[in-house]
Design a protein around this motif. Structure first.
Motif, PDB file in Angstrom:
ATOM      1  N   ALA A 160       0.812  -1.214   0.000  1.00 34.80           N
ATOM      2  CA  ALA A 160       0.000   0.000   0.000  1.00 34.80           C
ATOM      3  C   ALA A 160       0.844   1.262   0.000  1.00 34.80           C
ATOM      4  O   ALA A 160       0.319   2.352  -0.081  1.00 34.80           O
ATOM      5  CB  ALA A 160      -0.918   0.014   1.205  1.00 34.80           C
ATOM      6  N   GLY A 161       2.138   1.125   0.099  1.00 37.85           N
ATOM      7  CA  GLY A 161       2.986   2.302   0.204  1.00 37.85           C
ATOM      8  C   GLY A 161       3.061   2.760   1.643  1.00 37.85           C
ATOM      9  O   GLY A 161       2.386   2.236   2.525  1.00 37.85           O
ATOM     10  N   GLY A 162       3.908   3.741   1.882  1.00 39.55           N
ATOM     11  CA  GLY A 162       4.044   4.212   3.245  1.00 39.55           C
ATOM     12  C   GLY A 162       4.865   5.479   3.337  1.00 39.55           C
ATOM     13  O   GLY A 162       5.463   5.931   2.361  1.00 39.55           O
ATOM     14  N   ILE A 163       4.862   6.060   4.514  1.00 41.60           N
ATOM     15  CA  ILE A 163       5.703   7.210   4.831  1.00 41.60           C
ATOM     16  C   ILE A 163       6.750   6.704   5.819  1.00 41.60           C
ATOM     17  O   ILE A 163       6.417   6.128   6.857  1.00 41.60           O
ATOM     18  CB  ILE A 163       4.879   8.363   5.426  1.00 41.60           C
ATOM     19  CG1 ILE A 163       3.874   8.868   4.380  1.00 41.60           C
ATOM     20  CG2 ILE A 163       5.793   9.490   5.890  1.00 41.60           C
ATOM     21  CD1 ILE A 163       2.935   9.928   4.874  1.00 41.60           C
ATOM     22  N   TRP A 164       8.001   6.907   5.458  1.00 45.37           N
ATOM     23  CA  TRP A 164       9.129   6.376   6.210  1.00 45.37           C
ATOM     24  C   TRP A 164       9.958   7.513   6.786  1.00 45.37           C
ATOM     25  O   TRP A 164      10.142   8.540   6.140  1.00 45.37           O
ATOM     26  CB  TRP A 164      10.026   5.557   5.288  1.00 45.37           C
ATOM     27  CG  TRP A 164       9.355   4.361   4.681  1.00 45.37           C
ATOM     28  CD1 TRP A 164       8.456   4.365   3.664  1.00 45.37           C
ATOM     29  CD2 TRP A 164       9.532   3.011   5.063  1.00 45.37           C
ATOM     30  NE1 TRP A 164       8.060   3.094   3.385  1.00 45.37           N
ATOM     31  CE2 TRP A 164       8.709   2.233   4.222  1.00 45.37           C
ATOM     32  CE3 TRP A 164      10.301   2.386   6.018  1.00 45.37           C
ATOM     33  CZ2 TRP A 164       8.638   0.856   4.323  1.00 45.37           C
ATOM     34  CZ3 TRP A 164      10.236   0.996   6.109  1.00 45.37           C
ATOM     35  CH2 TRP A 164       9.415   0.255   5.272  1.00 45.37           C
TER      36      TRP A 164
END
Length: 120
Positions: free
Chosen positions: A42-46
Motif C-alpha cells: 500500500a505504500g508508506g511514509i518512512w
C-alpha cells in the motif's frame, strides 16, 4: 536505517499530506513509497533516521488524536444536518448497486455454508 511511520493502506490523501507537512515542519527527514500496481503493497511514509522515529511517533500520536476528534465532530454534524451517507441514503440513491451487492453477499454465504448443509 529507515523505519515505517505510516502505512498508507486506507489512509485519506489529505491525512497523508498533513503527516508529510507535520514532518517537514518539525525537521524530520522522510520519504514516501508508492503503492504497488497489483495492490500487494500500500505504500508508506518512512522516517529516514532511526533517532527521529520516537519523536515522529509522538508527533503522530498527537496529530491522530486531534484528527480523530475533528473527524468525529464532522461526522456528528453531518448526521445532524442529514448530509452524512447512511445505508438508507445509499439505498435511495443507488438501489441496484445495493441490491446486487446484498445478493452477491448472500450467494457467497450460501456457497460457504453449502458443504455443511450437504454433510448433514
Amino acid at each position: 536505517m529507515s523505519k515505517l511511520l505510516l502505512n498508507l493502506r486506507n489512509v485519506a490523501e489529505d491525512e497523508a499530506d498533513d503527516v508529510c507537512a507535520l514532518l517537514d515542519a518539525n525537521g524530520i527527514a522522510w520519504y514516501a513509497t508508492q503503492p504497488s500496481p497489483m495492490g500487494i503493497s500500500a505504500g508508506g511514509i518512512w522516517v529516514r533516521e532511526d533517532a527521529d522515529h520516537p519523536r515522529a511517533k509522538a508527533l503522530m500520536a498527537v496529530y491522530q488524536g486531534e484528527r480523530a476528534q475533528r473527524v468525529r465532530a464532522e461526522r456528528a454534524q453531518a448526521l445532524e444536518d442529514g448530509s452524512a451517507e447512511t445505508f438508507a441514503s445509499l439505498l435511495r440513491r443507488r438501489p441496484l448497486y445495493v441490491l446486487s451487492t446484498l445478493l452477491a453477499m448472500l450467494l457467497v454465504a450460501s456457497l460457504v455454508l453449502l458443504p455443511f448443509v450437504l454433510l448433514r
